[in-house]
Design an enzyme around this catalytic site. Structure first.
Site, PDB file in Angstrom:
ATOM      1  N   ASP A 131       0.950  -1.265  -0.121  1.00 41.32           N
ATOM      2  CA  ASP A 131       0.042  -0.168   0.022  1.00 41.32           C
ATOM      3  C   ASP A 131       0.793   1.504  -0.023  1.00 41.32           C
ATOM      4  OD1 ASP A 131      -2.867   1.191   0.463  1.00 41.32           O
ATOM      5  OD2 ASP A 131      -1.423   2.160   1.958  1.00 41.32           O
TER       6      ASP A 131
ATOM      7  N   TYR B 213       3.354   9.758  -0.455  1.00 43.94           N
ATOM      8  CA  TYR B 213       4.159   9.462   0.474  1.00 43.94           C
ATOM      9  C   TYR B 213       5.721   9.237  -0.069  1.00 43.94           C
ATOM     10  CZ  TYR B 213       0.256   6.743   2.318  1.00 43.94           C
ATOM     11  OH  TYR B 213      -1.085   6.461   3.065  1.00 43.94           O
TER      12      TYR B 213
ATOM     13  N   HIS C 113      -7.083   9.721  -2.322  1.00 46.45           N
ATOM     14  CA  HIS C 113      -6.359   9.640  -1.193  1.00 46.45           C
ATOM     15  C   HIS C 113      -7.591  10.398   0.127  1.00 46.45           C
ATOM     16  CE1 HIS C 113      -2.418   9.305   0.962  1.00 46.45           C
ATOM     17  NE2 HIS C 113      -3.138   9.235   1.743  1.00 46.45           N
TER      18      HIS C 113
END
Ligand code: NAP
Length: 309
Positions: A52, A57, A113
């Site tokens: 994931d 990120y 997101h």
């Protein structure tokens, strides 16, 4: 390999998703993000097949590099990434960026997101107003972003699309215009934030749920009731918490950069009905990850707007 790494749930697309995956949030620091390939690789070598990640990120490239280094055939893996809030006006461009970062031809799952939209700034995915609040772009509505994600699905660049950080309230609005039912909802979930109503809603709609921050950090891992149950099963508190999730039919993506803890996190077991109920009783609607700030907002949205109240 632990049986828990091969156990899957079926998405509403018919595709299987491994119930235990590896979360790869690394850090806000790009230098740290770039250094995550080795621990993603140890997880793949230990048997993890579900990863994931997210554009924001900064770990899509380390994920791609670890996959390449592992030699595991692409079709044996389930890789999720997420559309960042600052790309909502350029979704088709963004998925190409993510694919290029990871060096992959497709993602198994693409999540929106956040329901938020944030002003695009090439150098800063979290641009701020002078008062410190996130610079929102309210000219974009998440229903339009979803329509763009439906086009991504049609293009074959992703095998399924879903949501993250949505509530019943925001999903109801999204579903009013959606052509495609989301395959997944990823939200913060752990024994202190059981989200029973949301989970039941998703089950009724055929939307699989993934728990993020599934361990509840030390706040939940150090709970004395969890510790007591762990002693009974000769297990760790984290294993008790993760076993509770999977018993509820929820996918978990614990993050660990440490091989021993990566292994600990997939050695799960069946909790008794009685112990499951005891853990159910710990629910207190407490967030440990994305908590309201001094303005009472989570990334610029009130709890009411998020539908988190
Ligand atoms: N959609 C979203 O908005 C969103 C938000 C947050 C997270 N996520 C996703 O969910 C994943 C997991 O969430 P998270 O990283 O916030 O929380 P988490 O997996 O519950 O916790 C991670 C933290 O717990 C430690 N840890 C992991 N296993 C442990 C164990 N067995 N014993 C003791 N400590 C342990 C890790 O340290 P070590 O690395 O040192 O082991 C790390 O500090 C993320 O990586 C990301 O993929 C999504």
């Amino acid at each position: 390999m632990s049986e828990w790494l091969t156990k899957t749930l079926e998405l509403n697309t018919g595709a299987p998703v491994p119930i235990v995956g590896l979360g790869v949030f690394a850090s806000r620091d790009p230098v740290e993000q770039a250094k995550s390939t080795p621990w993603i690789l140890t997880a793949l070598q230990a048997g993890y097949r579900h990863i994931d990640t997210a554009w924001i990120y900064g770990t899509e490239k380390p994920v791609g590099d670890a996959i390449k280094a592992s030699g595991i055939p692409r079709e044996e893996l389930f890789v999720t990434t997420k559309l960042p809030w600052n790309h909502t006006k350029r979704v088709q461009w963004s998925i190409d960026q993510s694919l290029k970062n990871a060096g992959l031809d497709y993602f198994d799952l693409y999540l929106m997101h956040w329901p938020h939209s944030v002003v695009f700034d090439e150098n800063e995915p979290r641009p701020r107003n002078p008062d410190g609040q996130l610079k929102l772009d309210d000219s974009v509505d998440f229903t339009n972003t979803w329509a763009e994600m439906e086009k991504v699905l049609e293009s074959g660049k992703v095998k399924a699309i879903g949501l993250s950080n949505f509530s019943i309230k925001t999903m109801e609005r999204l579903l009013a215009t959606a052509k495609i039912m989301p395959a997944m909802l990823q939200v913060e979930m752990h024994p202190y934030l059981a989200q029973n109503e949301l989970l039941a809603y998703c089950k009724e709609k055929g939307i699989t749920v993934t728990a993020y921050a599934p361990t509840g950090y030390s706040t939940v891992r150090d709970d004395p009731t969890v510790a007591e149950i762990a002693r009974k099963y000769d297990a760790t508190p984290t294993q008790v918490i993760l076993s509770w999730h999977v018993a509820r039919g929820v996918v978990v993506v614990p993050k660990s950069a440490n091989l021993d803890r990566q292994k600990e996190n997939y050695r799960l077991f069946a909790l008794s009905e009685e112990d499951t109920k005891i853990i159910d009783g710990l629910d207190r609607n407490q967030r440990v990850c994305n908590k309201p700030d001094e303005f009472g907002n989570v990334w610029g949205w009130s709890m009411e707007r998020l539908g988190w109240d």
